[in-house]
Design an enzyme around this catalytic site. Structure first.
Site, PDB file in Angstrom:
ATOM      1  CG  HIS A  34     -26.592  34.317 -13.715  1.00 19.62           C
ATOM      2  ND1 HIS A  34     -27.955  34.303 -13.823  1.00 19.62           N
ATOM      3  CD2 HIS A  34     -26.195  33.019 -13.791  1.00 19.62           C
ATOM      4  CE1 HIS A  34     -28.378  33.065 -13.975  1.00 19.62           C
ATOM      5  NE2 HIS A  34     -27.335  32.264 -13.955  1.00 19.62           N
ATOM      6  CD  GLN A 150     -22.682  23.822 -11.556  1.00 19.37           C
ATOM      7  OE1 GLN A 150     -23.501  23.265 -12.238  1.00 19.37           O
ATOM      8  NE2 GLN A 150     -22.611  25.146 -11.483  1.00 19.37           N
ATOM      9  CB  VAL A 173     -27.301  36.810  -5.118  1.00 15.08           C
ATOM     10  CG1 VAL A 173     -28.156  38.058  -5.067  1.00 15.08           C
ATOM     11  CG2 VAL A 173     -25.831  37.160  -5.308  1.00 15.08           C
TER      12      VAL A 173
HETATM   13  P1  AMP Z   1     -26.729  28.643 -14.165  1.00 16.47           P
HETATM   14  O1  AMP Z   1     -27.005  29.662 -15.205  1.00 16.47           O
HETATM   15  O2  AMP Z   1     -27.903  28.326 -13.315  1.00 16.47           O
HETATM   16  O3  AMP Z   1     -26.007  27.437 -14.707  1.00 16.47           O
HETATM   17  O4  AMP Z   1     -25.691  29.331 -13.181  1.00 16.47           O
HETATM   18  C1  AMP Z   1     -24.489  29.870 -13.639  1.00 16.47           C
HETATM   19  C2  AMP Z   1     -23.627  30.225 -12.464  1.00 16.47           C
HETATM   20  O5  AMP Z   1     -24.307  31.191 -11.659  1.00 16.47           O
HETATM   21  C3  AMP Z   1     -23.348  29.021 -11.557  1.00 16.47           C
HETATM   22  O6  AMP Z   1     -22.002  29.071 -11.102  1.00 16.47           O
HETATM   23  C4  AMP Z   1     -24.323  29.208 -10.428  1.00 16.47           C
HETATM   24  O7  AMP Z   1     -23.901  28.632  -9.225  1.00 16.47           O
HETATM   25  C5  AMP Z   1     -24.351  30.731 -10.325  1.00 16.47           C
HETATM   26  N1  AMP Z   1     -25.577  31.181  -9.657  1.00 16.47           N
HETATM   27  C6  AMP Z   1     -26.850  30.853  -9.978  1.00 16.47           C
HETATM   28  N2  AMP Z   1     -27.709  31.404  -9.086  1.00 16.47           N
HETATM   29  C7  AMP Z   1     -26.960  32.072  -8.184  1.00 16.47           C
HETATM   30  C8  AMP Z   1     -27.251  32.835  -7.004  1.00 16.47           C
HETATM   31  N3  AMP Z   1     -28.489  33.025  -6.574  1.00 16.47           N
HETATM   32  N4  AMP Z   1     -26.210  33.377  -6.325  1.00 16.47           N
HETATM   33  C9  AMP Z   1     -24.931  33.195  -6.752  1.00 16.47           C
HETATM   34  N5  AMP Z   1     -24.591  32.485  -7.840  1.00 16.47           N
HETATM   35  C10 AMP Z   1     -25.592  31.927  -8.551  1.00 16.47           C
END
Ligand code: AMP
Length: 295
Positions: A34, A150, A173
């Site tokens: 994030h 997504q 990441v």
């Molecule tokens: P979430 O809180 O899981 O809904 O994720 C919020 C945003 O962070 C989404 O766009 C996810 O794709 C992104 N995200 C979650 N994990 C990662 C990661 N390891 N690397 C890059 N983006 C991420």
């Protein structure tokens, strides 16, 4: 940093906010994945806005909505440290007020994979993303490749509804051992975490085979399955697909994407990796064939 908990508070904060506004939608429990999105939004926009909302409509009844981690104080401190201007963290009633009656359904890229294994999930995602993008007046919105399907669904949504926002994607990441960062990794025991590494290893195996010239998709998929099954993980899907439509492929002709979802007990993990397009075969130097002269 302004913390807005209602639409009214958000509007007040936005009324004085310079444009462009860069928005990072999250469900909180923030980690380096994030933070990479947040840093980029901060660098590229006059106003950096993070939303933290655990969206009930994207969880299926048996899923982890109630136990999903919600370390809000820690999340707000991380946003503050990242020089975020506004955090919007609404309660459910602000996002779904009485009388709310709309569902946004994106077909196409949401049909397969997560769409099949989590029916209704992408309706919840598309509905909440559309509403968040409007409420936050986003000029740019930042999404991770971690949730690759997504990302494609959101791109389709924004294109089809002509929403005036640019979707920016950021690479996944990972921990140094390859595990993609996820808020759900906290559910893993030490032993399960070790097992979970097989998912990213399987995706790298497919990418490596493609790099070495393998073009047969069933062969790539079988190689991935072998890696994951050997580690004792249960597979929801493990496929190499078209990178935009997410439709299955038989042969690698251009760029593709390896996508996987596995289960370890009650924990479900997803990951993906780009599959490079086949390198053009360099024609071996041949002697020029004698010109035929037809008579
Ligand atoms: P979430 O809180 O899981 O809904 O994720 C919020 C945003 O962070 C989404 O766009 C996810 O794709 C992104 N995200 C979650 N994990 C990662 C990661 N390891 N690397 C890059 N983006 C991420």
């Amino acid at each position: 940093m302004i913390v807005a908990r209602s639409r009214a508070e958000l509007n007040t904060a936005l009324d004085g906010a310079p444009r462009p506004i860069g928005v990072v939608p999250t469900m909180g429990a923030l980690h380096e994945g994030h933070l990479a999105l947040i840093r980029r939004a901060r660098a590229e926009n006059a106003t950096a806005l993070v939303t933290i909302f655990v969206n009930p409509t994207q969880f299926l009844p048996h899923e982890d909505f109630s136990r999903y981690p919600r370390p809000i104080e820690r999340d707000l401190a991380l946003c503050e440290q990242s020089a975020v201007d506004i955090v919007f963290t609404p309660p459910v009633e602000e996002m779904y007020p009485p009388g709310f009656a709309t569902t946004v359904v994106v077909q196409g890229p949401s049909r397969r994979w997560e769409g099949e294994h989590r029916p209704g999930h992408f309706n919840g995602v598309a509905t909440v993303v559309a509403r968040l993008l409007n409420l936050t007046r986003a000029d740019r919105a930042y999404f991770g490749e971690k949730d690759y399907q997504q990302l494609q669904v959101v791109r389709r949504l924004v294109a089809d509804l002509a929403l005036p926002v640019d979707i920016v994607s950021c690479e996944t990441v990972r921990d140094p051992d390859g595990l993609a960062l996820s808020s759900r990794n906290v559910y893993l025991s030490e032993e399960q975490r070790e097992q979970a590494l097989a998912l990213s290893r399987a995706l790298r195996t497919a990418a490596g085979l493609a790099e070495a010239g393998e073009r047969d998709i069933p062969t790539l998929e079988a190689a991935m399955r072998e890696v994951v099954e050997r580690a004792g993980l249960e597979i929801d899907y493990l496929v190499v697909v078209d990178p935009e439509t997410l439709e299955p492929l038989q042969r690698l002709e251009g760029a593709a994407r390896a996508l996987g979802a596995v289960r370890l007990g009650t924990v479900r993990l997803i990951d993906n990796l780009p599959i490079p397009p086949p390198r053009p075969t360099v024609p071996s130097p041949t002697l020029e064939s004698p010109t035929r002269v037809s008579s």
